[in-house]
Write an enzyme that holds these catalytic residues in place. Structure first.
Site, short mmCIF file in Angstrom:
data_model
loop_
_atom_site.label_atom_id
_atom_site.label_comp_id
_atom_site.label_asym_id
_atom_site.label_seq_id
_atom_site.Cartn_x
_atom_site.Cartn_y
_atom_site.Cartn_z
N ARG A 166 0.71 -1.29 -0.09
CA ARG A 166 -0.16 -0.11 -0.15
C ARG A 166 1.04 1.37 -0.03
O ARG A 166 2.10 1.34 0.53
CB ARG A 166 -0.82 -0.02 1.18
CG ARG A 166 -1.98 -0.97 1.17
CD ARG A 166 -2.81 -1.17 2.52
NE ARG A 166 -2.05 -1.91 3.58
CZ ARG A 166 -2.38 -1.97 4.69
NH1 ARG A 166 -3.80 -1.69 5.06
NH2 ARG A 166 -1.48 -2.50 5.57
N LYS A 169 1.60 1.45 7.59
CA LYS A 169 2.17 0.67 8.48
C LYS A 169 3.07 1.10 9.68
O LYS A 169 3.89 2.21 9.24
CB LYS A 169 2.79 -0.89 8.14
CG LYS A 169 1.58 -1.66 7.66
CD LYS A 169 0.36 -1.85 8.32
CE LYS A 169 0.66 -2.86 9.46
NZ LYS A 169 -0.40 -3.02 10.38
N TYR A 188 -0.76 3.82 11.00
CA TYR A 188 -1.05 2.90 11.93
C TYR A 188 0.05 2.51 12.80
O TYR A 188 1.37 2.05 12.27
CB TYR A 188 -1.69 1.75 11.37
CG TYR A 188 -2.69 1.74 10.69
CD1 TYR A 188 -3.93 1.80 11.24
CD2 TYR A 188 -2.90 1.68 9.11
CE1 TYR A 188 -5.34 2.01 10.72
CE2 TYR A 188 -4.30 1.59 8.69
CZ TYR A 188 -5.16 1.85 9.10
OH TYR A 188 -6.38 1.64 8.60
N HIS A 245 -0.28 0.70 16.19
CA HIS A 245 -0.65 -0.45 17.26
C HIS A 245 0.49 -0.65 18.33
O HIS A 245 1.01 -1.74 18.52
CB HIS A 245 -0.75 -1.62 16.32
CG HIS A 245 -1.82 -1.56 15.18
ND1 HIS A 245 -3.07 -1.70 15.79
CD2 HIS A 245 -1.63 -1.41 14.14
CE1 HIS A 245 -3.74 -1.49 14.50
NE2 HIS A 245 -2.78 -1.46 13.67
N GLU A 290 -5.26 4.25 14.07
CA GLU A 290 -6.14 3.34 14.76
C GLU A 290 -6.97 3.80 16.07
O GLU A 290 -7.91 3.07 16.46
CB GLU A 290 -5.56 1.82 15.02
CG GLU A 290 -4.70 2.00 16.24
CD GLU A 290 -3.31 2.38 15.93
OE1 GLU A 290 -2.20 2.06 16.73
OE2 GLU A 290 -2.98 2.55 14.64
N SER A 310 -20.96 -14.22 23.89
CA SER A 310 -19.59 -14.52 24.06
C SER A 310 -19.22 -15.08 25.39
O SER A 310 -19.24 -13.98 26.35
CB SER A 310 -18.75 -13.72 23.47
OG SER A 310 -17.49 -14.08 23.57
N LEU A 344 -11.70 -6.17 19.09
CA LEU A 344 -10.89 -4.79 19.18
C LEU A 344 -11.29 -4.13 20.22
O LEU A 344 -12.58 -4.21 20.51
CB LEU A 344 -11.17 -4.32 17.89
CG LEU A 344 -10.60 -2.77 18.03
CD1 LEU A 344 -9.06 -2.86 17.84
CD2 LEU A 344 -11.18 -1.73 16.95
N VAL A 393 -4.25 -9.54 15.21
CA VAL A 393 -2.99 -9.89 15.65
C VAL A 393 -2.08 -8.42 15.66
O VAL A 393 -1.04 -8.37 16.53
CB VAL A 393 -2.25 -10.62 14.34
CG1 VAL A 393 -2.32 -10.15 12.98
CG2 VAL A 393 -0.77 -10.94 14.60
N ASP A 394 -2.36 -7.26 15.12
CA ASP A 394 -1.92 -6.15 15.35
C ASP A 394 -2.06 -5.51 16.73
O ASP A 394 -1.16 -4.85 17.25
CB ASP A 394 -2.46 -5.10 14.25
CG ASP A 394 -1.93 -5.15 12.82
OD1 ASP A 394 -0.57 -5.45 12.69
OD2 ASP A 394 -2.70 -4.81 11.78
N THR A 427 0.18 -9.93 9.77
CA THR A 427 -0.19 -8.42 10.45
C THR A 427 -0.56 -7.54 9.44
O THR A 427 -1.11 -6.62 9.96
CB THR A 427 0.94 -8.09 11.17
OG1 THR A 427 2.20 -7.86 10.23
CG2 THR A 427 1.40 -8.97 12.25
#
Length: 364
Positions: free
Chosen positions: A15, A75, A94, A96, A118, A220, A240, A269-270, A299
């Protein structure tokens, strides 16, 4: 403002953070844009297209970081980029942070201003810069999960949609947010039997309203998770908590209750992953097997479809980029409360509460 667009160097990340259309609009406002050579090529945008829009092409990533006041990425910076980031440099991407102490420490040491896509958050608690990539990742989770159920890659050998006379596969989705709903939509479209678990009754009611009858919902809890993993063919982790580490909903001992060849895709996973056995993987080596269960924990899943992902991402990030360029980060964050929520670090100090909670030893 001088704006830098480096080539993404994370494994198989194709990207790009700004399209030629974005460069054109920024140039009209008299901003200077410095693009690393071929940064947009994998997403379908040539160097010539960027030059015609007003960008200056630089050959090396070091030149981009050295020149720019604002770095716009997709990223998080990886280790090779840590020493390129300068004090007071604004980095918008991003991050994380809660899932990586190494990255957190590196950005604190750099004394950069870090705004994380995020955690930019609107008044209704939605995450506008995470949503489009969550939509892509949710759809890809089912697509990839269906592929890895094939026997040659150690799956059960099940076709998710089944065929006449043969039952469809069973998909378990943990989380009824954007990722979970998109994953369920794709699985339902293939004809699979889908169960979605969530702790929000409001979300479960919404799923019931919009999904076909072969998509069912349950509350859940550990009991229900343990019940469903015994028969699920594909399990998608779609949990999330904005800015924070994901809760571990599937523990290592649960893998022994699954049938061999079950596939687990961890879209969280991130943020550290919602499976205890999650380890970050790449598009180059996307899977590993533990207790005969296939784990897919890439990821940067949307990086595999860069044209779609780049356009979806830049549609939502660009207005914030323009604000940061026009106003500077302080005034932009003062005027835009959603953007201010993304402010994670300033000059060696942690701002984001979730990152403080993840790494209390790093808080000044």
């Amino acid at each position: 403002m001088k704006i830098g667009i480096p080539t993404e160097i994370k494994n198989n990340e194709s990207r790009v953070s700004i399209t030629p259309a974005g460069v054109f609009e920024l140039s009209k406002q008299n901003h200077e844009i410095f693009l690393q050579f071929n940064a947009g090529l994998a997403s379908g945008f040539s160097n010539q297209a960027y030059q015609e829009a007003g960008a200056v092409i630089l050959d090396h990533i070091e030149d981009v970081y050295e020149t720019a006041e604002l770095i716009v990425k997709v990223k998080e910076p990886i280790e090779a980029e840590y020493n390129l980031i300068k004090e007071n440099q604004l980095v918008f991407t991003y991050f994380h942070f809660a899932s990586s102490q190494q990255l957190t420490q590196a950005m604190l040491k750099a004394k950069a201003i870090c705004i994380a896509y995020e955690t930019v958050q609107d008044e209704d608690s939605s995450l506008p810069l995470l949503t489009p990539m969550s939509e892509v990742a949710g759809r890809m989770a089912t697509q990839q999960g269906a592929k890895y159920l094939e026997k040659p890659i150690k799956g059960k050998g099940i076709l998710l949609g089944g065929v006449p006379g043969v039952s469809p596969g069973k998909v378990l989705v943990l989380g009824a947010g954007v990722v979970g709903i998109q994953a369920a939509k794709m699985a339902a479209g293939l004809g699979a039997h889908v169960t979605i678990l969530d702790i929000s009754m409001k979300r479960l009611r919404y799923v019931n309203d919009i999904m076909p009858s072969h998509v069912v919902t349950e509350f859940s809890n550990e009991y229900n998770i343990r019940k469903h993993i015994k028969t699920a063919d594909l399990i998608i982790g779609a949990v999330l908590i904005a800015g924070a580490k994901a809760p571990k909903l599937i523990t290592a001992d649960m893998l022994k209750e699954m049938t061999p060849g079950t596939v687990m895709v961890d879209v969280a996973v991130d943020q550290g992953g919602c499976f205890e056995t999650t380890k970050p993987t790449t598009h180059e080596n996307p899977t590993y097997i533990i207790d005969n269960v296939v784990h897919y924990c890439v990821t940067n899943m949307p990086g595999a479809v860069p044209y779609t992902s780049t356009l979806a991402l830049t549609n939502v990030t660009f207005p914030y980029v323009m604000q940061l360029a026009n106003l500077g980060w302080q005034k932009a964050c003062d005027l835009n409360k959603s953007l201010a929520k993304g402010l994670s670090m300033v000059n060696g100090k942690v701002i984001c509460p979730e990152v403080k909670k993840a790494f209390p030893e790093l808080v000044n």
